[in-house]
Design an enzyme around this catalytic site. Sequence first.
Site, mmCIF file in Angstrom:
data_model
loop_
_atom_site.group_PDB
_atom_site.id
_atom_site.type_symbol
_atom_site.label_atom_id
_atom_site.label_comp_id
_atom_site.label_asym_id
_atom_site.label_seq_id
_atom_site.Cartn_x
_atom_site.Cartn_y
_atom_site.Cartn_z
ATOM 1 N N MET A 114 -80.832 -32.442 14.649
ATOM 2 C CA MET A 114 -80.023 -31.092 14.420
ATOM 3 C C MET A 114 -78.953 -30.126 14.559
ATOM 4 O O MET A 114 -78.773 -29.798 14.303
ATOM 5 C CB MET A 114 -80.569 -30.357 16.282
ATOM 6 C CG MET A 114 -82.313 -30.850 16.325
ATOM 7 S SD MET A 114 -83.220 -30.266 15.748
ATOM 8 C CE MET A 114 -82.456 -28.337 15.476
ATOM 9 N N ASP A 129 -74.142 -14.044 3.586
ATOM 10 C CA ASP A 129 -73.007 -13.530 4.008
ATOM 11 C C ASP A 129 -71.924 -13.197 3.453
ATOM 12 O O ASP A 129 -72.142 -11.626 3.145
ATOM 13 C CB ASP A 129 -72.438 -13.553 5.516
ATOM 14 C CG ASP A 129 -71.989 -12.309 6.195
ATOM 15 O OD1 ASP A 129 -72.205 -11.222 6.429
ATOM 16 O OD2 ASP A 129 -70.399 -13.138 7.131
#
Length: 168
Positions: A114, A129
């Site tokens: 993860m 972004d």
Amino acid sequence: MSEDRFTHLDDRGQAQMVDVTEKAVTQRTAVAQARVRMQPQTLAMILDQRHPKGDVLATARIAGIQAAKKTWDLIPLCHPLLLTRINVSIEPEGDDTLRIEVLCKLSGTTGVEMEALTGASVAALTLYDMCKAVDRGMVIETVCLLEKAGGRSGHYRRDAESTESGKG
């Protein structure tokens, strides 16, 4: 605990954090990737360091490292981990793609898949972004686990064909 059930669910089907107290400490590694597809001129701008926001790749690498370290803050049932190594590499693929690869490592009682996946995802989101003002059509794709080692479930490696196609 049966191997054919979700470990993050208790006997009543309710979410739980897995108890890793009795698991052996082993060396664990995981490698994940993400790809960001963009216009060729956007990639050229990034590689030539002509982007108005500065060094896009350095910022994305730092974001990936920070995200891997903070995975337990973002994913509710993840354990807080003391990662001993995080490496984020970002390389061009062809004239319109950046490939992000994140390696996470530790000695512990639970895996780091993860953390590697979160690092790759946030590095990709950071690229988006920083570049969205010049290329809103960018696509984040092929976020996947490439390899993991250590722990009871042993070694896993995604085959190259399924990695490139996004399948498998």
